[in-house]
Design a protein around this motif. Structure first.
Motif, PDB file in Angstrom:
ATOM      1  N   ASP A 182      -0.322  15.707  -5.394  1.00  0.00           N
ATOM      2  CA  ASP A 182      -1.300  15.270  -4.398  1.00  0.00           C
ATOM      3  C   ASP A 182      -0.606  14.851  -3.103  1.00  0.00           C
ATOM      4  OD1 ASP A 182      -4.149  14.592  -3.779  1.00  0.00           O
ATOM      5  OD2 ASP A 182      -3.284  12.586  -3.554  1.00  0.00           O
ATOM      6  N   ASP A 183       0.508  14.138  -3.207  1.00  0.00           N
ATOM      7  CA  ASP A 183       1.274  13.764  -2.013  1.00  0.00           C
ATOM      8  C   ASP A 183       1.716  15.003  -1.245  1.00  0.00           C
ATOM      9  OD1 ASP A 183       1.181  10.994  -2.575  1.00  0.00           O
ATOM     10  OD2 ASP A 183       3.015  11.107  -3.779  1.00  0.00           O
ATOM     11  N   CYS A 184       2.195  16.000  -1.981  1.00  0.00           N
ATOM     12  CA  CYS A 184       2.665  17.235  -1.341  1.00  0.00           C
ATOM     13  C   CYS A 184       1.527  17.943  -0.617  1.00  0.00           C
ATOM     14  CB  CYS A 184       3.309  18.153  -2.371  1.00  0.00           C
ATOM     15  SG  CYS A 184       4.864  17.507  -3.024  1.00  0.00           S
ATOM     16  N   LEU A 185       0.351  17.994  -1.230  1.00  0.00           N
ATOM     17  CA  LEU A 185      -0.790  18.631  -0.572  1.00  0.00           C
ATOM     18  C   LEU A 185      -1.214  17.818   0.644  1.00  0.00           C
ATOM     19  CD1 LEU A 185      -2.890  20.873  -0.445  1.00  0.00           C
ATOM     20  CD2 LEU A 185      -4.314  19.524  -1.999  1.00  0.00           C
ATOM     21  N   ARG A 186      -1.280  16.516   0.516  1.00  0.00           N
ATOM     22  CA  ARG A 186      -1.677  15.657   1.636  1.00  0.00           C
ATOM     23  C   ARG A 186      -0.766  15.831   2.854  1.00  0.00           C
ATOM     24  NH1 ARG A 186      -5.509  12.024   0.709  1.00  0.00           N
ATOM     25  NH2 ARG A 186      -6.189  11.763  -1.436  1.00  0.00           N
ATOM     26  N   ALA A 187       0.485  16.144   2.637  1.00  0.00           N
ATOM     27  CA  ALA A 187       1.420  16.323   3.748  1.00  0.00           C
ATOM     28  C   ALA A 187       1.059  17.528   4.615  1.00  0.00           C
ATOM     29  CB  ALA A 187       2.839  16.465   3.215  1.00  0.00           C
ATOM     30  N   PRO A 212       0.840  -1.202   0.000  1.00  0.00           N
ATOM     31  CA  PRO A 212       0.000   0.000   0.000  1.00  0.00           C
ATOM     32  C   PRO A 212       0.877   1.254   0.000  1.00  0.00           C
ATOM     33  CG  PRO A 212      -0.073  -1.094   2.145  1.00  0.00           C
ATOM     34  CD  PRO A 212       0.719  -1.971   1.221  1.00  0.00           C
ATOM     35  N   ARG A 213       0.421   2.251  -0.713  1.00  0.00           N
ATOM     36  CA  ARG A 213       1.168   3.510  -0.797  1.00  0.00           C
ATOM     37  C   ARG A 213       1.044   4.260   0.529  1.00  0.00           C
ATOM     38  NH1 ARG A 213       3.556   6.780  -4.373  1.00  0.00           N
ATOM     39  NH2 ARG A 213       3.141   8.999  -4.365  1.00  0.00           N
ATOM     40  N   LEU A 214       2.156   4.771   1.018  1.00  0.00           N
ATOM     41  CA  LEU A 214       2.144   5.565   2.249  1.00  0.00           C
ATOM     42  C   LEU A 214       1.380   6.856   2.002  1.00  0.00           C
ATOM     43  CD1 LEU A 214       5.854   5.085   3.325  1.00  0.00           C
ATOM     44  CD2 LEU A 214       3.852   3.917   4.217  1.00  0.00           C
ATOM     45  N   ASN A 215       0.558   7.243   2.951  1.00  0.00           N
ATOM     46  CA  ASN A 215      -0.285   8.417   2.800  1.00  0.00           C
ATOM     47  C   ASN A 215       0.239   9.561   3.664  1.00  0.00           C
ATOM     48  OD1 ASN A 215      -2.289  10.322   2.604  1.00  0.00           O
ATOM     49  ND2 ASN A 215      -3.949   8.958   3.171  1.00  0.00           N
ATOM     50  N   PRO A 216       0.801  10.611   3.056  1.00  0.00           N
ATOM     51  CA  PRO A 216       1.311  11.742   3.836  1.00  0.00           C
ATOM     52  C   PRO A 216       0.224  12.490   4.618  1.00  0.00           C
ATOM     53  CG  PRO A 216       2.206  11.775   1.620  1.00  0.00           C
ATOM     54  CD  PRO A 216       1.130  10.735   1.644  1.00  0.00           C
ATOM     55  N   ALA A 217      -1.048  12.238   4.321  1.00  0.00           N
ATOM     56  CA  ALA A 217      -2.121  12.873   5.091  1.00  0.00           C
ATOM     57  C   ALA A 217      -2.192  12.274   6.499  1.00  0.00           C
ATOM     58  CB  ALA A 217      -3.465  12.718   4.387  1.00  0.00           C
ATOM     59  N   VAL A 218      -1.687  11.072   6.656  1.00  0.00           N
ATOM     60  CA  VAL A 218      -1.673  10.421   7.967  1.00  0.00           C
ATOM     61  C   VAL A 218      -0.485  10.918   8.786  1.00  0.00           C
ATOM     62  CG1 VAL A 218      -1.493   8.197   9.150  1.00  0.00           C
ATOM     63  CG2 VAL A 218      -2.827   8.385   7.044  1.00  0.00           C
ATOM     64  N   ARG A 219       0.688  10.907   8.155  1.00  0.00           N
ATOM     65  CA  ARG A 219       1.920  11.417   8.772  1.00  0.00           C
ATOM     66  C   ARG A 219       2.708  12.130   7.690  1.00  0.00           C
ATOM     67  NH1 ARG A 219       5.247   6.969  11.935  1.00  0.00           N
ATOM     68  NH2 ARG A 219       6.799   8.529  11.412  1.00  0.00           N
ATOM     69  N   TRP A 220       3.043  13.382   7.932  1.00  0.00           N
ATOM     70  CA  TRP A 220       3.728  14.166   6.903  1.00  0.00           C
ATOM     71  C   TRP A 220       5.072  13.563   6.518  1.00  0.00           C
ATOM     72  CZ3 TRP A 220       8.549  16.179   7.359  1.00  0.00           C
ATOM     73  CH2 TRP A 220       9.078  16.268   8.641  1.00  0.00           C
ATOM     74  N   ASP A 221       5.739  12.892   7.467  1.00  0.00           N
ATOM     75  CA  ASP A 221       7.065  12.353   7.167  1.00  0.00           C
ATOM     76  C   ASP A 221       7.030  11.144   6.229  1.00  0.00           C
ATOM     77  OD1 ASP A 221       5.955  10.871   9.232  1.00  0.00           O
ATOM     78  OD2 ASP A 221       7.834  10.622  10.312  1.00  0.00           O
ATOM     79  N   PHE A 222       5.838  10.606   5.957  1.00  0.00           N
ATOM     80  CA  PHE A 222       5.728   9.574   4.921  1.00  0.00           C
ATOM     81  C   PHE A 222       6.150  10.148   3.567  1.00  0.00           C
ATOM     82  CE2 PHE A 222       2.220   6.855   7.120  1.00  0.00           C
ATOM     83  CZ  PHE A 222       3.170   6.287   7.953  1.00  0.00           C
ATOM     84  N   LEU A 223       6.060  11.450   3.435  1.00  0.00           N
ATOM     85  CA  LEU A 223       6.487  12.112   2.196  1.00  0.00           C
ATOM     86  C   LEU A 223       7.956  11.803   1.900  1.00  0.00           C
ATOM     87  CD1 LEU A 223       5.117  14.191   0.227  1.00  0.00           C
ATOM     88  CD2 LEU A 223       6.288  15.954   1.505  1.00  0.00           C
ATOM     89  N   LEU A 224       8.741  11.682   2.937  1.00  0.00           N
ATOM     90  CA  LEU A 224      10.173  11.417   2.785  1.00  0.00           C
ATOM     91  C   LEU A 224      10.459   9.996   2.289  1.00  0.00           C
ATOM     92  CD1 LEU A 224      11.340  13.039   6.130  1.00  0.00           C
ATOM     93  CD2 LEU A 224      11.302  14.098   3.858  1.00  0.00           C
ATOM     94  N   ALA A 225       9.522   9.085   2.503  1.00  0.00           N
ATOM     95  CA  ALA A 225       9.727   7.691   2.129  1.00  0.00           C
ATOM     96  C   ALA A 225       9.257   7.377   0.710  1.00  0.00           C
ATOM     97  CB  ALA A 225       8.997   6.786   3.115  1.00  0.00           C
ATOM     98  N   LEU A 226       8.550   8.303   0.106  1.00  0.00           N
ATOM     99  CA  LEU A 226       8.036   8.062  -1.241  1.00  0.00           C
ATOM    100  C   LEU A 226       9.119   8.340  -2.274  1.00  0.00           C
ATOM    101  CD1 LEU A 226       4.523   9.713  -0.847  1.00  0.00           C
ATOM    102  CD2 LEU A 226       5.061   7.275  -0.827  1.00  0.00           C
ATOM    103  N   SER A 227       9.272   7.432  -3.202  1.00  0.00           N
ATOM    104  CA  SER A 227      10.331   7.603  -4.202  1.00  0.00           C
ATOM    105  C   SER A 227       9.927   8.584  -5.300  1.00  0.00           C
ATOM    106  CB  SER A 227      10.722   6.258  -4.807  1.00  0.00           C
ATOM    107  OG  SER A 227       9.608   5.650  -5.407  1.00  0.00           O
ATOM    108  N   GLU A 228       8.663   8.603  -5.659  1.00  0.00           N
ATOM    109  CA  GLU A 228       8.179   9.528  -6.690  1.00  0.00           C
ATOM    110  C   GLU A 228       7.018  10.328  -6.116  1.00  0.00           C
ATOM    111  OE1 GLU A 228       7.468   7.836 -10.524  1.00  0.00           O
ATOM    112  OE2 GLU A 228       9.087   6.387 -10.257  1.00  0.00           O
TER     113      GLU A 228
END
Length: 100
Positions: free
Chosen positions: A29-34, A9-25
């Motif tokens: 939408d990821d940036c906004l969710r953070a 499952p794709r990490l959701n930065p809306a849950v924890r902003w630092d998941f943004l750091l773990a995403l390779s691409e």
């Protein structure tokens, strides 16, 4: 049954902003969710590249980051992510029922 592994499952930065750091691409939408949590707003407001990508989906984000407390910014982002029209404003005289 397939021999292919199940995709993680794709990490959701809306849950924890630092998941943004773990995403390779990253996506816009990821940036906004953070920015959907107060911690995310506090941690990422100073990163213009992330703010600019998130602003592609929520153009008012750079403006509200400098003017509103983190909790209000996070609520606005959550509303935008849920599809609410956050650009619509109510008239100032629309206070019927506000005081009982």
């Amino acid at each position: 049954m397939s021999n292919q592994p199940e995709s993680e499952p794709r990490l959701n930065p809306a849950v924890r902003w630092d998941f943004l750091l773990a995403l390779s691409e990253l996506t816009d939408d990821d940036c906004l969710r953070a920015f959907a949590t107060e911690d995310g707003v506090d941690a990422l407001a100073g990163y213009p590249n992330i703010v600019a990508r998130a602003a592609k989906l929520m153009p008012k984000l750079p403006t509200v980051l400098g003017r509103m407390p983190a909790e209000f910014v996070a609520e606005a982002v959550q509303a935008a992510l849920s599809g609410d029209d956050i650009s619509a404003s109510q008239p100032l005289n629309a206070v019927d029922g506000l005081f009982g």
